[in-house]
Design an enzyme around this catalytic site. Structure first.
Site, short mmCIF file in Angstrom:
data_model
loop_
_atom_site.label_atom_id
_atom_site.label_comp_id
_atom_site.label_asym_id
_atom_site.label_seq_id
_atom_site.Cartn_x
_atom_site.Cartn_y
_atom_site.Cartn_z
N HIS A 9 0.83 -1.21 0.00
CA HIS A 9 0.00 0.00 0.00
C HIS A 9 0.86 1.26 0.00
CE1 HIS A 9 0.99 0.82 4.21
NE2 HIS A 9 0.84 -0.48 4.42
N GLU A 87 -1.47 -6.93 7.39
CA GLU A 87 -0.13 -6.71 7.93
C GLU A 87 0.09 -7.63 9.13
OE1 GLU A 87 2.88 -6.30 7.97
OE2 GLU A 87 3.12 -4.14 7.63
N HIS A 89 0.62 -8.57 12.83
CA HIS A 89 0.11 -7.94 14.05
C HIS A 89 1.29 -7.58 14.95
CE1 HIS A 89 -2.27 -7.09 17.58
NE2 HIS A 89 -3.39 -7.35 16.94
N ARG A 115 11.98 -7.20 12.22
CA ARG A 115 12.45 -7.92 11.05
C ARG A 115 12.84 -9.38 11.29
NH1 ARG A 115 9.92 -4.92 8.70
NH2 ARG A 115 10.55 -3.23 7.29
#
Length: 249
Positions: A9, A87, A89, A115
């Site tokens: 997005h 996405e 959580h 990450r």
């Protein structure tokens, strides 16, 4: 040979404010709208068209997709929505500023939370208002399975089955597919497609609203992948994403 396009997005309000977003349903910024429009225009210039699109149930991905489809004159296109493309959580980090969190816990710890593959952030506690159990978009998700936090491995565990059971049959039928989703749901899918190791996935950053093309063989194994934008643009955008979780000097 098959070809799919992945798209994160455009910039959201919490991207702009450098906040952990996760399942919080924030909107696009004015810049994010422009990014989505530019992505649609780029796809149009490059001659792309689609038969079916997939997206999450969060408005920032939905709006990005709609803007892209408008630029392609394809608002009629069938779209399938699933929370499995949401996405990752971010648990108790949702809503917190990334740089401030890094200043408190250290850059290394925040990098692990953002990450790493198998280490989740602190979980939301029962009763936290951010646990939106009653949201109708999650009506098919049992409360016991509603995430209070997720690591990337958890995201992979919901994205890959959706890919295999829902998206793959559509690709094999010859339909041209666009997937508009989120940084970490796309990282999960790319990890699976490219066979990226648990350690190397830390270094993968997905820029906002930059179309990423995957060419797949008859077994849906990647032959090659590439962004449509030029390398300098992508490199700068990836560096900006990588720097979001660092304390301000």
């Amino acid at each position: 040979m098959y070809k799919i396009v992945l798209l994160r997005h455009g910039e959201s309000t919490w991207n702009k404010e450098n906040r952990f977003t996760g399942w919080t349903d924030v909107d696009l910024t004015e810049l994010g709208v422009g990014e989505a429009r530019a992505a649609g225009q780029l796809l149009k210039r490059e001659g792309y068209s689609f038969d079916l699109a997939f997206t999450s149930v969060l408005k920032r991905a939905n709006k990005t997709l709609n803007i892209v489809l408008e630029e392609l004159d394809a608002l009629w296109l069938p779209v399938e929505h699933s929370w499995r493309l949401n996405e990752r959580h971010y648990g108790a980090l949702q809503g917190l500023n990334k740089a401030e969190t890094a200043a408190k816990f250290g850059d290394d710890q925040v990098l692990v939370w953002r990450r790493s593959y198998d280490i989740p952030p602190p979980a939301l506690e029962e009763g936290d208002e951010r646990l939106n159990y009653d949201d109708p978009r999650y009506g098919s998700l049992p409360r016991a399975r509603f995430p209070r936090t997720e690591c990337l491995a958890d995201t992979v565990a919901r994205v890959v089955p959706y890919w295999e059971t829902v998206i793959v049959p559509q690709i094999l039928s010859g339909r041209r597919i666009l997937i508009a989703a989120h940084g970490n749901s796309l990282r999960a899918l790319i990890k699976y497609l490219d066979g990226i190791s648990d350690g190397d996935i830390v270094g993968l950053n997905i820029p906002t609203a930059q179309p990423l093309v995957y060419e797949l063989d008859v077994n849906l194994k990647p032959v090659k992948s590439y962004y449509l934008a030029d390398e300098d643009t992508i490199r700068a955008a990836q560096a900006a994403v990588a720097g979001q979780g660092k304390a301000k000097g």
